[in-house]
Design a protein around this motif. Structure first.
Motif, short mmCIF file in Angstrom:
data_model
loop_
_atom_site.label_atom_id
_atom_site.label_comp_id
_atom_site.label_asym_id
_atom_site.label_seq_id
_atom_site.Cartn_x
_atom_site.Cartn_y
_atom_site.Cartn_z
N LYS A 56 9.76 25.03 -15.78
CA LYS A 56 11.04 23.97 -15.52
C LYS A 56 12.10 23.68 -16.44
O LYS A 56 12.98 23.58 -16.60
N ALA A 57 11.38 23.27 -17.76
CA ALA A 57 11.98 22.78 -19.10
C ALA A 57 12.81 24.02 -19.51
O ALA A 57 13.84 24.06 -20.01
N LYS A 58 12.09 25.16 -19.58
CA LYS A 58 12.60 26.45 -20.17
C LYS A 58 13.86 26.97 -19.22
O LYS A 58 14.91 27.09 -19.97
N ALA A 59 13.47 26.96 -18.13
CA ALA A 59 14.74 27.33 -17.17
C ALA A 59 16.11 26.66 -17.18
O ALA A 59 17.20 26.83 -17.33
N LEU A 60 15.78 25.32 -17.39
CA LEU A 60 17.21 23.99 -17.47
C LEU A 60 17.59 24.33 -18.76
O LEU A 60 18.89 24.37 -19.07
N GLU A 66 20.96 22.97 -23.53
CA GLU A 66 20.66 21.85 -24.28
C GLU A 66 19.30 21.70 -24.35
O GLU A 66 18.47 22.35 -23.62
N MET A 67 18.94 20.60 -25.29
CA MET A 67 17.42 20.31 -25.34
C MET A 67 16.92 19.66 -23.59
O MET A 67 17.65 18.81 -23.40
N CYS A 68 15.74 20.12 -23.48
CA CYS A 68 15.37 19.80 -22.06
C CYS A 68 14.10 19.39 -21.85
O CYS A 68 13.23 19.95 -22.62
N LEU A 69 13.64 18.46 -21.11
CA LEU A 69 12.39 17.86 -20.81
C LEU A 69 12.19 18.02 -19.48
O LEU A 69 13.05 18.11 -18.38
N ALA A 70 10.90 18.31 -18.88
CA ALA A 70 10.62 18.39 -17.67
C ALA A 70 9.18 18.11 -17.40
O ALA A 70 8.36 18.08 -18.45
N ASP A 71 8.59 17.64 -16.21
CA ASP A 71 7.27 17.34 -15.93
C ASP A 71 6.63 17.96 -14.79
O ASP A 71 7.32 18.22 -13.87
N ASP A 72 5.32 17.72 -14.65
CA ASP A 72 4.51 18.40 -13.52
C ASP A 72 3.39 17.64 -13.36
O ASP A 72 2.59 17.21 -14.48
N SER A 73 3.10 17.02 -12.26
CA SER A 73 2.03 16.17 -12.15
C SER A 73 1.11 16.24 -10.72
O SER A 73 1.82 17.09 -9.95
N GLY A 74 -0.04 15.59 -10.74
CA GLY A 74 -0.73 15.88 -9.54
C GLY A 74 -2.00 15.00 -9.61
O GLY A 74 -2.20 14.25 -10.58
N LEU A 75 -2.62 15.08 -8.41
CA LEU A 75 -4.05 14.31 -8.25
C LEU A 75 -5.12 15.71 -8.45
O LEU A 75 -5.19 16.20 -7.55
N GLU A 76 -6.03 15.20 -9.21
CA GLU A 76 -7.32 16.02 -9.29
C GLU A 76 -8.67 15.19 -8.51
O GLU A 76 -8.87 14.32 -9.15
N ILE A 77 -9.18 15.91 -7.47
CA ILE A 77 -10.52 15.05 -6.93
C ILE A 77 -11.68 15.96 -7.52
O ILE A 77 -11.60 17.11 -6.82
N ASP A 78 -12.60 15.53 -8.04
CA ASP A 78 -13.77 16.19 -8.56
C ASP A 78 -14.32 16.84 -7.60
O ASP A 78 -14.85 18.05 -7.41
N LYS A 79 -14.76 16.15 -6.50
CA LYS A 79 -15.47 16.32 -5.50
C LYS A 79 -15.00 17.60 -4.41
O LYS A 79 -15.74 18.63 -3.94
N LEU A 80 -13.67 17.63 -4.53
CA LEU A 80 -12.97 18.81 -3.83
C LEU A 80 -12.43 20.11 -4.62
O LEU A 80 -11.42 20.41 -4.55
#
Ligand code: IMP
Length: 199
Positions: A56-60, A66-80
């Protein structure tokens, strides 16, 4: 002082508010994609949070120059096996309500004892510079999947994310309390160190 422009690849107002607060004492002026006049929607086809944030950061950066920032996030459940992971937003379908997603995850953990309900929120933040350089950092918040939903703050999986040391879910924390310990807050502060270290 002339501020340096930095575009954050998000349309999410909460994320904008948080990143602005954290970078307020730097010489960066943070613009949302919309404020900068861009609207890109790239396919997040990476295999990790870091890869997706970089995509995402590179594409933008390519589109805007311009200099760009992007994030990616999520939930990891060990048992799953670390589900829903990078598919957190898409789990059970993008348009399915979090009431349903959260109820489903609790059901999948039925009968699983406390010490096997471990989970974490992960956030990768990437920076892309017009000269082709990139940086990526990761922030993590550890917790456990609750037995039932609790709390009205936050969003997404917050109502089922129990923080043992606080005795409540992340949806029961105030926004300031959550930002102080959250995966995203940590990742953005780490990125701030990188940005100000070389500015
Ligand atoms: P994205 O990084 O905006 O694509 O978000 C990924 C997905 O992870 C969100 O839609 C939520 O389902 C989940 N998620 C990420 N951070 C949080 C959080 O702080 N609380 C609750 N859910 C989160």
């Amino acid at each position: 002082m002339m501020k340096k422009k930095l575009i954050f690849a998000t349309g999410n107002q909460n994320k904008m508010k948080e990143i602005r607060m954290i970078l307020a004492d730097t010489d960066f002026e943070v613009l949302s994609m919309k404020e900068a006049g861009f609207d890109i929607d790239v396919e997040e086809n990476g295999k990790t949070f870091e890869e997706n944030a970089l995509i995402k950061a590179k594409a933008l950066c390519e589109v805007s120059g311009e200099m760009c920032l992007a994030d990616d996030s999520g939930l990891e459940i060990d048992k799953l096996n670390k589900e829903p992971g990078i598919y957190s937003a898409r789990y059970m379908g993008e348009d399915t309500s979090y009431r349903i997603k959260n109820a489903n995850l609790i059901k999948r953990l039925e009968g699983v004892p406390d010490d096997e309900r471990t989970a974490r929120f992960v956030c990768a933040v990437a920076a892309a510079y017009p000269d082709g350089r990139t940086e990526v950092v990761r922030g993590v918040m550890e917790g456990r999947i609750a037995y039932k939903e609790a709390g009205e703050n936050g969003f997404g999986y917050d109502p089922i994310f129990f923080l043992p040391e606080y005795g409540c879910t992340s949806a029961e924390l105030s926004p300031d309390e959550k930002n102080a310990i959250s995966h995203r807050g940590k990742a953005v502060r780490l990125m701030k160190e990188k940005l100000t270290g070389q500015s």
